[in-house]
Scaffold this active site. Structure first.
Site, PDB file in Angstrom:
ATOM      1  N   GLU A   1      13.477   1.059   5.570  1.00 35.35           N
ATOM      2  CA  GLU A   1      12.233   0.990   4.801  1.00 35.35           C
ATOM      3  C   GLU A   1      11.768  -0.444   4.564  1.00 35.35           C
ATOM      4  O   GLU A   1      12.584  -1.328   4.309  1.00 35.35           O
ATOM      5  CB  GLU A   1      12.459   1.682   3.447  1.00 35.35           C
ATOM      6  CG  GLU A   1      11.243   1.719   2.538  1.00 35.35           C
ATOM      7  CD  GLU A   1      11.589   2.230   1.130  1.00 35.35           C
ATOM      8  OE1 GLU A   1      11.227   3.371   0.821  1.00 35.35           O
ATOM      9  OE2 GLU A   1      12.213   1.488   0.366  1.00 35.35           O
TER      10      GLU A   1
ATOM     11  N   TYR B   1       3.245   0.172   2.878  1.00 35.29           N
ATOM     12  CA  TYR B   1       4.541   0.864   2.903  1.00 35.29           C
ATOM     13  C   TYR B   1       4.828   1.414   4.288  1.00 35.29           C
ATOM     14  O   TYR B   1       3.966   2.020   4.934  1.00 35.29           O
ATOM     15  CB  TYR B   1       4.534   2.035   1.907  1.00 35.29           C
ATOM     16  CG  TYR B   1       5.827   2.816   1.926  1.00 35.29           C
ATOM     17  CD1 TYR B   1       6.860   2.505   1.047  1.00 35.29           C
ATOM     18  CD2 TYR B   1       6.028   3.854   2.837  1.00 35.29           C
ATOM     19  CE1 TYR B   1       8.063   3.204   1.072  1.00 35.29           C
ATOM     20  CE2 TYR B   1       7.230   4.558   2.871  1.00 35.29           C
ATOM     21  CZ  TYR B   1       8.239   4.228   1.996  1.00 35.29           C
ATOM     22  OH  TYR B   1       9.426   4.903   2.028  1.00 35.29           O
TER      23      TYR B   1
END
Ligand code: GDP
Ligand code: MN
Length: 377
Positions: free
Chosen positions: A189, A101
């Site tokens: 993201e 992530y």
């Protein structure tokens, strides 16, 4: 404003972040062709703005073009968490060793960008923050200086990678920050960033949220600006009108925000209910007035159109001509109440009366007429 994954992927590609090859299509046949072109296993992904598509059936692995066709047919036109799927992407499937992530967000409490990194991506980051907060690294970036090399290195190291992936991760973090900075993002993201068995890294999901206040700087997103709007709101936006839809049945059209508010108030006070707020601004000519009036005449909820114009730089005869043309073009049978005052008032009034419209001089009596025709609610 949230961007679609394909839009975010295109940005990532331009900024040097590795993204698997993909095509955006809107038909099952297109999906088959794309899968043939990409060759090998592909992923079919619904282009919707809601999160968690994977769990909701919006991400499917297809072994061959026929399967790609099948999934595309299933997804296109269906709804994912209430959002209709109009486009999908067909993307080369990536072999995944581990999902990581990475994101850059704005932390409003400190007014600075923050890098978030985790070796355990793929899942919902809020969920991870609850269950394993120690697995998320948070690095505050000075917005004036920008990201520093050591910060990118520190974030990359937290991902539990060895060379050469470590070095690549560092570059990706710097490029992600460049995207964030260039586009005035609220969020940029990558979840997941896939680590492949060969030690490669690929952004297999891409999420970008732009700050609405900075949108005017990016004309390439102008078409996206209208994506969440109704047809009427989108049309109004094209013409630079301020337009807001409301619950009532009396369409309101004025020039100037203050006059529009006052007009709405006067309708409310008398028990009527405005169908909208529409300010056409100053100096509108007949063609713009025609489009504005047409918009209100066409709106199914509007039963009466109340036009209140104070002519200054806006000329009353131009307004009158616009109104008449809108009526002719739309063929609408709705009632129109007009109050015109100011520049070329006489001429404007003559044009309207010739066309059998209610023309009133005072705002109060005009509002009363509009409410009388529209009914009290
Ligand atoms: P989201 O659910 O909307 O966040 O969609 P994602 O693009 O993140 O995909 C959800 C999940 O599908 C990922 O976490 C992966 O596990 C899986 N996935 C997506 N693309 C690929 C791929 O190319 N290869 C493999 N093996 N899995 C994928
Ligand atoms: Mn994802």
């Amino acid at each position: 404003m949230k961007l679609y994954e394909y839009e975010a992927r295109n940005i990532f590609t331009r900024f040097g972040i590795p993204v698997p090859r993909f095509k955006t299509v809107s038909t099952p046949e297109g999906a088959r062709e794309a899968a043939e072109e990409i060759a090998g296993r592909v992923v079919i992904k619904a282009q919707v703005l809601v999160a968690g598509r994977g769990k909701a059936g919006g991400v499917k692995l297809a072994d061959n073009p026929d399967e790609a066709y099948g999934y595309a047919k299933q997804m296109l036109g269906s709804e994912i968490k209430g959002e209709k799927v109009n486009k999908i992407i067909v993307s080369r499937a990536v072999d995944i060793d581990r999902e990581l992530y990475l994101s850059i967000i704005i932390d409003r409490s400190i007014g600075a960008p923050v890098i978030l990194a985790s070796p355990e991506g793929g899942v919902d980051i809020e969920e991870l923050a609850r269950t394993k907060p120690e697995k998320i690294l948070r690095i505050v970036v000075d917005p004036i200086i920008g990201i520093r090399d050591y910060q990118a290195r520190q974030a990359a190291r937290f991902l539990e990678l060895s060379e050469p992936a470590l070095k690549k991760a560092q570059e990706i973090i710097i490029n992600l920050y460049r995207v964030f900075d260039y586009y005035n993002c609220e969020l940029a993201e990558i979840n997941p960033l896939a680590l492949t068995p060969e030690g490669g890294l690929e952004a297999i999901d891409a999420k970008v949220i732009l700050d609405d206040n900075a949108l005017y700087k990016y004309p390439e997103f102008s078409s996206e600006l209208v994506r969440d709007l109704t047809y009427y709101e989108a049309e109004a936006k094209k013409m630079n009108f301020s337009y807001v839809e409301l619950d009532g049945n009396i369409g309101i059209l004025c020039n100037g925000a203050g006059l529009t508010m006052a007009t709405m108030d006067s309708v409310y006070v008398l028990g009527g209910r405005p169908a909208n707020f529409l300010d056409i601004g100053g100096g509108a000519r007949a063609d713009l007035v025609e489009r504005a009036v047409s918009l209100l005449l066409q709106h199914p909820k509007t039963e009466v159109v109340f036009i209140n114009i104070l002519g200054g730089i806006t000329r009353c005869d131009e307004v009158a001509n616009g109104i008449v043309r809108a009526l002719e073009k739309t063929g609408a049978m709705k009632k129109i109440v007009v109050r015109l005052k100011g520049t070329n008032e006489e001429e404007g009034r003559r044009i309207l009366e010739e066309n059998r419209m209610y023309v009133l001089e005072e705002m109060d009596e005009a509002a009363r007429k509009a409410v009388e025709l529209g009914g009290r609610r």
